[in-house]
Design a protein around this motif. Structure first.
Motif, PDB file in Angstrom:
ATOM      1  N   GLU A  76      -4.129  -0.830  -3.979  1.00 32.85           N
ATOM      2  CA  GLU A  76      -5.236  -1.152  -2.939  1.00 32.85           C
ATOM      3  C   GLU A  76      -6.210  -1.496  -4.066  1.00 32.85           C
ATOM      4  OE1 GLU A  76      -8.181   2.133  -2.137  1.00 32.85           O
ATOM      5  OE2 GLU A  76      -6.231   3.110  -2.101  1.00 32.85           O
TER       6      GLU A  76
ATOM      7  N   PRO B 227     -10.645   7.523  -5.789  1.00 35.45           N
ATOM      8  CA  PRO B 227      -9.493   6.463  -6.608  1.00 35.45           C
ATOM      9  C   PRO B 227      -8.971   7.242  -7.488  1.00 35.45           C
ATOM     10  CG  PRO B 227     -11.962   6.163  -7.246  1.00 35.45           C
ATOM     11  CD  PRO B 227     -12.137   7.196  -6.389  1.00 35.45           C
TER      12      PRO B 227
ATOM     13  N   HIS C  33      -5.945   6.979  -8.401  1.00 34.26           N
ATOM     14  CA  HIS C  33      -4.923   5.831  -9.156  1.00 34.26           C
ATOM     15  C   HIS C  33      -5.269   5.827 -10.561  1.00 34.26           C
ATOM     16  CE1 HIS C  33      -4.134   4.895  -4.816  1.00 34.26           C
ATOM     17  NE2 HIS C  33      -5.237   4.681  -4.716  1.00 34.26           N
TER      18      HIS C  33
ATOM     19  N   GLY D 289      -8.985   0.214  -6.333  1.00 34.23           N
ATOM     20  CA  GLY D 289      -7.701   0.921  -6.782  1.00 34.23           C
ATOM     21  C   GLY D 289      -8.062   1.426  -8.290  1.00 34.23           C
TER      22      GLY D 289
ATOM     23  N   ASN E 219      -1.241  -2.224  -8.344  1.00 42.77           N
ATOM     24  CA  ASN E 219      -2.517  -1.599  -7.697  1.00 42.77           C
ATOM     25  C   ASN E 219      -1.975  -1.606  -6.259  1.00 42.77           C
ATOM     26  OD1 ASN E 219      -4.738  -0.437  -7.277  1.00 42.77           O
ATOM     27  ND2 ASN E 219      -5.935  -2.177  -8.120  1.00 42.77           N
TER      28      ASN E 219
ATOM     29  N   SER F 118     -13.996   4.543  -3.409  1.00 38.62           N
ATOM     30  CA  SER F 118     -12.690   3.718  -3.259  1.00 38.62           C
ATOM     31  C   SER F 118     -13.050   2.473  -2.628  1.00 38.62           C
ATOM     32  CB  SER F 118     -11.898   4.558  -2.323  1.00 38.62           C
ATOM     33  OG  SER F 118     -11.207   5.780  -3.004  1.00 38.62           O
TER      34      SER F 118
ATOM     35  N   ARG G 278       0.866  -1.168  -0.177  1.00 40.59           N
ATOM     36  CA  ARG G 278       0.062  -0.020   0.296  1.00 40.59           C
ATOM     37  C   ARG G 278       0.898   1.338   0.126  1.00 40.59           C
ATOM     38  NH1 ARG G 278      -3.166   0.692   5.574  1.00 40.59           N
ATOM     39  NH2 ARG G 278      -4.098   2.279   4.382  1.00 40.59           N
TER      40      ARG G 278
END
Length: 401
Positions: A106, A93, A95, A109, A104, A126, A85
Motif C-alpha cells: 500500500e 504501518p 510494513h 506503507g 509495497n 498509515s 494489496r
C-alpha cells in the motif's frame, strides 16, 4: 608507524564510516496537507481470462513532469513498487522495518514520508501527508524487480494504467483504490473515498465495521474456473457475490464454532452493494467489545463470523452446507479470527469461509498484557477476495514490571 598514529587513523576511519554510513532523512514540510492512503486492488489471477493482462505491479506518480514523448522524467510524489494489496491492512504501518522486500502492499506503507497526525484520538500514521488541492495522478505498470522507477530503461516507463485528476481538501482523510471496473472489457479506474470515521461520535466500547463490494461489473457472472475462483483460499467468496447482499454476524468464544454467544447468533448487521463508481462512505455497524459475559472488561477472546447472503436468505435458511465452494453466488462466509493466518481446518465447522484477522485488537497496554481494544474496520470485497482495514485509537504504552 607508531601505535599512536595507527590509533588516530583508526579513529578517523570509524568517524568516516559513521558519517557516510548513516544518512539523515530530510522531510519537507507539507503546507495545507490532506491525508492519502492508496491500495492496488488489481488482484486478477493468471488464467485464460487474464492471460493478456499486465502484471499488476505499479508506480504511482502524483503531478509528474513528462517529456515531449509523454514519458515521465520526474514527479512531485512517487509511490514505487506498489504491489497487490495484502488481505490485512493493520492500524499502524507495520510494513516498515519488517520486510526486506521493496514491494509495497500500500502507499505510504514502507515509504519514508510524512504521515498524518492523530485525529480525534485515531492514529492515522498509515496515511501520507500530501498537498491539498487538485492533482494529476498517474499509475504506470512497471517490471517486478528492485530497480527504482526512474532508473528503469526508457522502454519500461511507457505503460500507463490510469491517468486522471483528483481533488483533495485540506486536513481531510482519503482512501484511493485502484480497481478493475469491468470484468469483460478489463476497464480499470480509481475510486477516491472521502473518509469520515474520525468525525463520528464513536464509542470506545463498540467495534465498528462497514462494507464495500468493489468487484468489477460482470465478475460474479463469469465462469468459476476461467476467472480463477478455485485458486487459493477464497472459499465460497471466490465465485463472487451478487451485486446486493445482506450481512449477518455471529460472535464466538475462543476457537470453536460450538461456543457461539447465544445473544449474538446470526444477527442481521446491514447491507453491502456493489459500487465502483460513486465514492460514497458506507454506514458503520457495531457490536459490543465485551459481548461475552465471561470477559473481565479488560480482555476478551471473542471472534467474529460474517455471513454474506442474498436477499431472502438468512444463516439458518440457506440451502447450502459448509463444504460448498460454489453457492450460486448467494452465500459467502468470512471468519475474523486470531491474526488471520491460522490454518483453515483449525476452526471446526464450515470449510468454505475466507479467513481474516480478528477485528478486536489484543495488545500489551499499561499493566495489562494483553488488553482488548475496540476498533473501526472496513471490509472490502474485490473480485472473489476479502480485505480488512483496521483503524485504532492511540492507547497507553506498555508498562514492564
Amino acid at each position: 608507524m607508531s601505535r599512536l598514529r595507527i590509533q588516530q587513523l583508526g579513529f578517523c576511519l570509524i568517524a568516516l564510516l559513521l558519517i557516510t554510513g548513516c544518512s539523515k532523512v530530510e522531510y519537507l514540510k507539507v503546507d495545507s496537507p490532506a491525508y492519502l492512503r492508496v491500495f492496488n486492488n488489481l488482484n486478477y489471477e493468471k488464467t485464460l481470462d487474464g492471460k493478456d493482462q499486465e502484471v499488476p505491479f505499479l508506480a504511482m506518480l502524483i503531478d509528474p513532469v513528462m517529456d515531449e514523448k509523454g514519458m515521465p522524467v520526474s514527479t512531485a510524489i512517487l509511490g514505487d513498487f506498489l504491489d497487490q494489496r495484502a488481505p490485512y491492512a493493520p492500524p499502524y504501518p507495520s510494513h516498515v522495518g519488517n520486510s526486506t522486500s521493496v514491494n509495497n502492499p500500500e502507499y505510504p506503507g514502507k515509504e519514508d514520508v510524512l504521515v498524518a497526525p492523530v485525529l480525534n484520538g485515531f492514529d492515522l500514521s498509515s496515511w501520507a501527508q500530501v498537498p491539498s488541492g487538485k492533482h494529476r495522478i498517474v499509475f504506470m505498470f512497471r517490471p517486478k524487480n528492485t530497480v527504482p522507477f526512474f532508473n528503469l530503461e526508457p522502454r519500461l516507463k511507457t505503460k500507463v494504467l490510469i491517468d486522471t485528476i483528483i481533488v483533495l481538501q485540506e486536513k481531510e482523510v482519503y482512501t484511493l483504490n485502484v480497481l478493475q471496473k469491468d470484468y469483460q472489457s478489463k476497464k480499470n479506474g480509481v475510486l477516491l473515498r472521502h473518509e469520515n470515521f474520525y468525525k463520528l461520535p464513536l464509542s470506545d466500547s463498540l467495534v465498528y465495521v462497514n462494507f464495500y463490494n468493489l468487484s468489477a461489473k460482470g465478475y460474479w457472472e463469469a465462469d468459476y474456473i476461467e476467472k480463477g475462483g478455485n485458486i487459493g483460499s477464497k472459499g465460497a467468496l471466490g465465485d463472487g457475490i451478487r451485486d446486493r447482499m445482506n450481512v449477518f454476524y455471529s460472535l464466538y468464544r475462543k476457537t470453536s464454532t460450538e461456543s457461539m454467544l447465544s445473544n449474538y447468533s446470526g444477527k442481521y448487521l446491514g447491507e453491502i452493494k456493489r459500487n465502483t463508481g460513486e465514492p460514497d462512505v458506507s454506514p458503520y455497524y457495531s457490536f459490543p467489545l465485551f459481548a461475552d459475559p465471561l470477559s473481565n472488561g479488560i480482555h476478551t477472546n471473542i471472534w467474529q463470523r460474517l455471513d454474506l447472503l442474498a436477499p431472502g436468505m438468512d444463516p439458518y435458511s440457506k440451502p447450502y452446507s459448509g463444504i460448498d465452494k460454489t453457492t450460486d453466488n448467494n452465500w459467502a462466509p468470512i471468519s475474523c479470527f486470531s491474526n488471520g493466518t491460522v490454518p483453515l481446518d483449525y476452526i471446526r465447522g464450515d470449510e468454505n469461509y475466507v479467513l481474516l484477522p480478528n477485528m478486536i485488537v489484543n495488545i500489551h497496554s499499561g499493566i495489562y498484557n494483553p488488553r482488548s481494544f475496540a476498533t473501526v474496520n472496513t471490509i472490502e470485497i474485490v473480485n472473489g477476495k476479502a480485505y480488512l482495514t483496521t483503524i485504532q485509537r492511540k492507547y497507553a504504552a506498555p508498562i514492564y514490571k
